[in-house]
Design a protein around this motif. Structure first.
Motif, PDB file in Angstrom:
ATOM      1  N   TYR A   1       2.169  36.908  11.496  1.00 27.19           N
ATOM      2  CA  TYR A   1       2.874  35.689  11.712  1.00 27.19           C
ATOM      3  C   TYR A   1       2.033  34.638  12.285  1.00 27.19           C
ATOM      4  O   TYR A   1       2.085  34.619  13.740  1.00 27.19           O
ATOM      5  CB  TYR A   1       4.313  36.014  12.461  1.00 27.19           C
ATOM      6  CG  TYR A   1       5.246  34.777  12.516  1.00 27.19           C
ATOM      7  CD1 TYR A   1       6.204  34.564  11.484  1.00 27.19           C
ATOM      8  CD2 TYR A   1       5.050  33.742  13.562  1.00 27.19           C
ATOM      9  CE1 TYR A   1       7.130  33.327  11.588  1.00 27.19           C
ATOM     10  CE2 TYR A   1       6.061  32.627  13.632  1.00 27.19           C
ATOM     11  CZ  TYR A   1       6.879  32.645  12.673  1.00 27.19           C
ATOM     12  OH  TYR A   1       7.896  31.458  12.770  1.00 27.19           O
TER      13      TYR A   1
ATOM     14  N   SER B   1       0.819  31.825  14.464  1.00 26.78           N
ATOM     15  CA  SER B   1       1.399  30.970  15.363  1.00 26.78           C
ATOM     16  C   SER B   1       0.612  30.785  16.472  1.00 26.78           C
ATOM     17  O   SER B   1      -0.458  31.566  16.581  1.00 26.78           O
ATOM     18  CB  SER B   1       2.897  31.441  15.745  1.00 26.78           C
ATOM     19  OG  SER B   1       2.999  32.855  16.125  1.00 26.78           O
TER      20      SER B   1
ATOM     21  N   ARG C   1       2.966  28.421  11.745  1.00 27.38           N
ATOM     22  CA  ARG C   1       4.503  28.077  11.894  1.00 27.38           C
ATOM     23  C   ARG C   1       4.995  28.296  13.471  1.00 27.38           C
ATOM     24  O   ARG C   1       4.107  28.907  14.288  1.00 27.38           O
ATOM     25  CB  ARG C   1       5.315  29.202  11.086  1.00 27.38           C
ATOM     26  CG  ARG C   1       5.140  29.123   9.627  1.00 27.38           C
ATOM     27  CD  ARG C   1       5.837  30.358   8.886  1.00 27.38           C
ATOM     28  NE  ARG C   1       5.182  31.545   8.989  1.00 27.38           N
ATOM     29  CZ  ARG C   1       5.388  32.623   8.856  1.00 27.38           C
ATOM     30  NH1 ARG C   1       6.699  32.846   8.063  1.00 27.38           N
ATOM     31  NH2 ARG C   1       4.667  33.702   8.700  1.00 27.38           N
ATOM     32  N   PRO C   2       5.755  27.514  13.732  1.00 24.22           N
ATOM     33  CA  PRO C   2       6.284  27.592  15.019  1.00 24.22           C
ATOM     34  C   PRO C   2       6.860  28.978  15.557  1.00 24.22           C
ATOM     35  O   PRO C   2       7.535  29.759  14.736  1.00 24.22           O
ATOM     36  CB  PRO C   2       7.287  26.433  15.491  1.00 24.22           C
ATOM     37  CG  PRO C   2       7.864  26.330  13.826  1.00 24.22           C
ATOM     38  CD  PRO C   2       6.676  26.785  12.812  1.00 24.22           C
ATOM     39  N   TRP C   3       6.450  29.361  16.666  1.00 22.81           N
ATOM     40  CA  TRP C   3       7.247  30.766  17.259  1.00 22.81           C
ATOM     41  C   TRP C   3       8.506  30.445  17.568  1.00 22.81           C
ATOM     42  O   TRP C   3       8.784  29.383  18.491  1.00 22.81           O
ATOM     43  CB  TRP C   3       6.481  31.141  18.209  1.00 22.81           C
ATOM     44  CG  TRP C   3       7.224  32.622  18.804  1.00 22.81           C
ATOM     45  CD1 TRP C   3       8.020  32.600  19.735  1.00 22.81           C
ATOM     46  CD2 TRP C   3       6.577  33.753  18.675  1.00 22.81           C
ATOM     47  NE1 TRP C   3       8.251  33.713  20.145  1.00 22.81           N
ATOM     48  CE2 TRP C   3       7.499  34.844  19.287  1.00 22.81           C
ATOM     49  CE3 TRP C   3       5.678  34.493  17.734  1.00 22.81           C
ATOM     50  CZ2 TRP C   3       7.451  36.011  19.266  1.00 22.81           C
ATOM     51  CZ3 TRP C   3       5.648  35.636  17.646  1.00 22.81           C
ATOM     52  CH2 TRP C   3       6.573  36.652  18.398  1.00 22.81           C
ATOM     53  N   THR C   4       9.535  31.033  17.018  1.00 23.67           N
ATOM     54  CA  THR C   4      11.027  30.677  17.165  1.00 23.67           C
ATOM     55  C   THR C   4      11.422  31.936  18.396  1.00 23.67           C
ATOM     56  O   THR C   4      11.763  31.270  19.518  1.00 23.67           O
ATOM     57  CB  THR C   4      11.791  30.941  16.069  1.00 23.67           C
ATOM     58  OG1 THR C   4      11.546  31.956  15.267  1.00 23.67           O
ATOM     59  CG2 THR C   4      11.273  29.387  15.388  1.00 23.67           C
ATOM     60  N   ASN C   5      11.703  32.961  17.970  1.00 23.69           N
ATOM     61  CA  ASN C   5      12.154  33.983  18.726  1.00 23.69           C
ATOM     62  C   ASN C   5      11.936  35.343  17.986  1.00 23.69           C
ATOM     63  O   ASN C   5      11.351  35.595  16.929  1.00 23.69           O
ATOM     64  CB  ASN C   5      13.685  34.029  19.030  1.00 23.69           C
ATOM     65  CG  ASN C   5      14.606  33.913  17.622  1.00 23.69           C
ATOM     66  OD1 ASN C   5      14.493  35.083  17.036  1.00 23.69           O
ATOM     67  ND2 ASN C   5      15.044  32.835  17.447  1.00 23.69           N
ATOM     68  N   TRP C   6      11.955  36.478  18.909  1.00 25.25           N
ATOM     69  CA  TRP C   6      11.479  37.654  18.416  1.00 25.25           C
ATOM     70  C   TRP C   6      12.330  38.393  16.963  1.00 25.25           C
ATOM     71  O   TRP C   6      11.572  38.615  16.072  1.00 25.25           O
ATOM     72  CB  TRP C   6      11.548  38.846  19.636  1.00 25.25           C
ATOM     73  CG  TRP C   6      11.190  40.112  19.210  1.00 25.25           C
ATOM     74  CD1 TRP C   6      12.025  41.271  18.675  1.00 25.25           C
ATOM     75  CD2 TRP C   6      10.063  41.037  19.387  1.00 25.25           C
ATOM     76  NE1 TRP C   6      11.273  42.585  18.545  1.00 25.25           N
ATOM     77  CE2 TRP C   6      10.043  42.132  18.889  1.00 25.25           C
ATOM     78  CE3 TRP C   6       9.041  40.401  20.102  1.00 25.25           C
ATOM     79  CZ2 TRP C   6       8.913  42.905  19.007  1.00 25.25           C
ATOM     80  CZ3 TRP C   6       7.738  41.300  20.190  1.00 25.25           C
ATOM     81  CH2 TRP C   6       7.664  42.767  19.460  1.00 25.25           C
TER      82      TRP C   6
ATOM     83  N   ASP D   1      13.501  36.509  15.018  1.00 21.67           N
ATOM     84  CA  ASP D   1      13.372  35.711  13.667  1.00 21.67           C
ATOM     85  C   ASP D   1      11.924  36.201  13.111  1.00 21.67           C
ATOM     86  O   ASP D   1      11.841  36.114  11.913  1.00 21.67           O
ATOM     87  CB  ASP D   1      13.334  34.148  13.938  1.00 21.67           C
ATOM     88  CG  ASP D   1      12.914  33.122  12.697  1.00 21.67           C
ATOM     89  OD1 ASP D   1      13.846  33.536  11.855  1.00 21.67           O
ATOM     90  OD2 ASP D   1      12.051  32.377  12.880  1.00 21.67           O
ATOM     91  N   VAL D   2      11.179  36.046  14.078  1.00 24.89           N
ATOM     92  CA  VAL D   2       9.798  36.770  13.503  1.00 24.89           C
ATOM     93  C   VAL D   2       9.549  37.836  12.827  1.00 24.89           C
ATOM     94  O   VAL D   2       9.061  38.137  12.038  1.00 24.89           O
ATOM     95  CB  VAL D   2       8.866  36.517  14.585  1.00 24.89           C
ATOM     96  CG1 VAL D   2       7.493  37.261  14.384  1.00 24.89           C
ATOM     97  CG2 VAL D   2       8.411  35.132  15.328  1.00 24.89           C
TER      98      VAL D   2
END
Length: 322
Positions: free
Chosen positions: A148, A150, A232-237, A239-240
């Motif tokens: 992912y 980021s 991509r932006p890191w959102t949360n665990w 979501d990733v």
């Protein structure tokens, strides 16, 4: 279909067996680890190219789970091994240690084992943090790890190999400075340090490490640049890692040409690194003496031929490369 992939990968793996005997006798953990990691990855690439040469079928997912992690580990193993080589060469060339004792060599072997195997295994585990899904299958190339892309991935996947490579070049530069300061007595200094290194072997190791690290920096920088195009932006665990068991399939017919070109360039990194390593160790005087000694042994033991001591002696003894 790239029909050249399997033979090139397997040839590269076989070539690594040429310098293996004397590195094994020398118990040089750093160079042995380079041989092992490159051998395994070349075999993986060759098998993958055969199985997925013209398809993206999910046939052996467990194989992909294992090999995708091994590929991640190999990205850290090569710069770690080169760093260990450069640290050793800098220490030998300096005057901090007059002679190498058995305990010194033992401590070096333990340190190199941790760096060349423990560190890659650690990052194989840490990769899960930025592993968006199980793995990818790419037509003609096989299983590949997924990341992912980021900011956390940059610091976990790409920055550490670049840092290790930079440190390697720093220690290589320091070793060269030591050589310039005592270049007249350098050969005698190597002999007195009892490291089993001659001037030729010393510079062969240094040049191999420098070339490999410059190559590694260029390749890692390229892959970082290309990967960041899709960052991509890191959102949360959650979501990733959502739908983590997903396996993405990339058929050549539906993959953009720029991506296919990137796969092709990156595939060649491992065979090219292998050929660089083999070029430094498989065709030098040490290697030629080894081949000749093996040929004499084959004639005496297998063919039961009589080989005079003068003939065998003309081949030279088998040196220990370190």
């Amino acid at each position: 279909m790239h029909r050249e992939f399997p033979p090139i990968a397997f040839l590269a793996a076989l070539l690594l067996l040429l310098p293996l005997p004397w590195h094994w006798r020398a118990r040089n953990v750093a160079t042995l680890s380079m041989i092992l990691w490159l051998f395994v990855i070349n075999v993986v690439y060759g098998v993958d190219a055969i199985i997925w040469g013209n398809n993206v079928n999910i046939v052996i997912p467990v194989w992909c789970d294992i090999t995708s992690k091994i590929i991640i580990g190999a990205n850290f193993a090569l710069p770690s091994a080169c760093l260990c080589v450069c640290i050793h060469l800098e220490r030998v060339a300096s005057v901090r240690q007059a002679q190498t004792t058995h305990s010194d060599k033992r401590r070096r072997q333990i340190f190199e084992a941790i760096m060349c195997f423990g560190l890659p295994i650690l990052f194989m585990g840490l990769h899960y943090i930025v592993q968006g899904h199980r793995f990818d299958i790419i037509e003609e190339y096989g299983c590949r790890p997924t990341t992912y892309v980021s900011i956390p991935a940059v610091f976990l996947i790409w920055v550490p190999p670049l840092l290790l490579a930079t440190l390697s070049l720093g220690f290589a530069a320091a070793a060269f400075v030591h050589f310039m300061r005592r270049r007249i007595t350098f050969a005698r200094h190597l002999e007195s340090s009892r490291n089993g290194l001659t001037t030729t072997r010393y510079f062969r190791l240094m040049l191999m490490a420098v070339v490999e690290m410059v190559w590694n920096i260029l390749v890692t920088s390229y892959t970082l640049w290309f990967s960041m195009l899709g960052a991509r932006p890191w959102t949360n665990w959650d979501d990733v890692h959502s739908n983590f068991s997903r396996i993405d399939l990339y058929a050549t017919a539906f993959t953009p040409q720029i991506v296919i070109t990137n796969y092709y360039v990156v595939w060649w990194v491992v065979p090219a690194s292998t050929f660089i390593f083999v070029a430094f160790f498989a065709f030098g005087k040490d290697a030629v003496d080894e081949y000749k000694a093996c040929f004499v042994w084959f004639r005496r033991t297998v063919l039961r031929q009589t080989v005079s001591d003068s003939t065998a002696g003309s081949f030279g003894s088998i040196p220990v490369a370190k």
